[in-house]
Design a protein around this motif. Structure first.
Motif, PDB file in Angstrom:
ATOM      1  N   ASP A 193       0.831  -1.207   0.000  1.00 12.60           N
ATOM      2  CA  ASP A 193       0.000   0.000   0.000  1.00 12.60           C
ATOM      3  C   ASP A 193       0.867   1.259   0.000  1.00 12.60           C
ATOM      4  N   GLU A 194       1.949   1.224   0.756  1.00 11.15           N
ATOM      5  CA  GLU A 194       2.810   2.399   0.884  1.00 11.15           C
ATOM      6  C   GLU A 194       3.507   2.721  -0.440  1.00 11.15           C
ATOM      7  N   LEU A 195       4.057   1.726  -1.112  1.00 12.12           N
ATOM      8  CA  LEU A 195       4.743   1.975  -2.373  1.00 12.12           C
ATOM      9  C   LEU A 195       3.767   2.393  -3.463  1.00 12.12           C
ATOM     10  N   ASN A 196       2.576   1.850  -3.408  1.00 11.64           N
ATOM     11  CA  ASN A 196       1.557   2.249  -4.374  1.00 11.64           C
ATOM     12  C   ASN A 196       1.128   3.699  -4.130  1.00 11.64           C
ATOM     13  N   ASP A 197       0.978   4.059  -2.867  1.00  8.91           N
ATOM     14  CA  ASP A 197       0.499   5.395  -2.516  1.00  8.91           C
ATOM     15  C   ASP A 197       1.554   6.471  -2.752  1.00  8.91           C
TER      16      ASP A 197
END
Length: 265
Positions: A193-197
């Protein structure tokens, strides 16, 4: 919780503490065990052994606004559990150490003790939105880090999770010898989620490995926090975990010195 700890302590006390793999002679670890000077030892003993448990502030870390009082620092006495303030200030000092000498230390990110509980809250046991802003103003992305350290607090027991961005692995370090795969699954979901966000990158962590290397084990009920801090210290240096229970008294005093000086070497 008491029965759980007792069983694990009996297990760890019967295991032979073997040296981690690799040639220790190839690593210069002298600075990790530098003896305290006599005046340092006297100063630290006076603070830790004093009957003064006041809320007088003796250390103030400006960047994080963490305050250490005489009462708070006493958690570094033998036989005491470490508190959030001491742990979080130490992590801040590790971050500053890496910034001072980026060639000597790995590029790491150090989450504080509140991060995981925030991430793992909510009805579903996972809430990315509650921690989404935690990395918004770092000046770097987690994708740039070699290792990400996540303190885990289990009631009265401290553990550590490591997200190794370079090797694409997850690791759970528990000085009582256990592994919580549930924690690692939550962190696997978080890093996706963090890398996508933040970076608009789609990462599938299902192929990342959960590794289990040698770790030294505690032989009492209270040194888990100290073990956790040294797991982070040694891993951020890129060296093996060449320490054991016998080193904990020294590490407690050294940590007190480093907090009083606001500098970890």
């Amino acid at each position: 919780m008491g029965i759980y700890l007792s069983r694990l302590l009996r297990k760890s006390s019967t295991e032979v503490c073997k040296a981690p793999p690799g040639d220790r002679a190839k690593q210069d670890l002298s600075e990790l065990f530098t003896p305290l000077a006599h005046e340092e030892e006297r100063e630290i003993n006076n603070i830790l052994c004093s009957s003064d448990q006041s809320k007088q502030i003796i250390v103030m870390h400006g960047p994080s606004s963490i305050e250490i009082t005489k009462e708070i620092i006493r958690c570094l006495r033998p036989g005491c559990w470490l508190n959030d303030e001491v742990i979080n200030l130490y992590l801040e000092l590790l971050k500053e150490r890496a910034e001072r000498d980026s060639k000597k230390f790995l590029k790491c990110h150090f989450f504080n003790t509140f991060f995981y509980n925030k991430l793992a809250c909510g009805e579903a046991g996972y809430d990315y939105q509650s921690v989404r802003r935690w990395t918004a103003r770092l000046g770097y992305g987690l994708l740039e880090c070699e290792k990400i350290f996540v303190p885990i607090h289990r009631g009265v027991h401290w553990c550590l999770a490591i997200i190794n961005m370079k090797d694409k692995t997850f690791q759970y370090l528990d000085s009582l010898g256990c592994v919580d795969h549930g924690v690692l699954r939550i962190l696997a979901r978080y890093i996706m989620d963090e890398l996508n966000d933040k970076s608009n990158i789609q990462v599938d962590t299902s192929s990342w490995l959960e590794i289990s290397d040698y770790i030294p084990l505690q032989q009492n009920r209270w040194d888990c926090g100290m073990f956790m801090l040294k797991f982070i210290d040694f891993h951020s240096r890129g060296v093996g975990l060449y320490f054991n229970q016998e080193n904990m008294e020294y590490f407690r005093k050294r940590t007190a010195k480093e907090i009083l000086r606001l500098r970890v070497d």
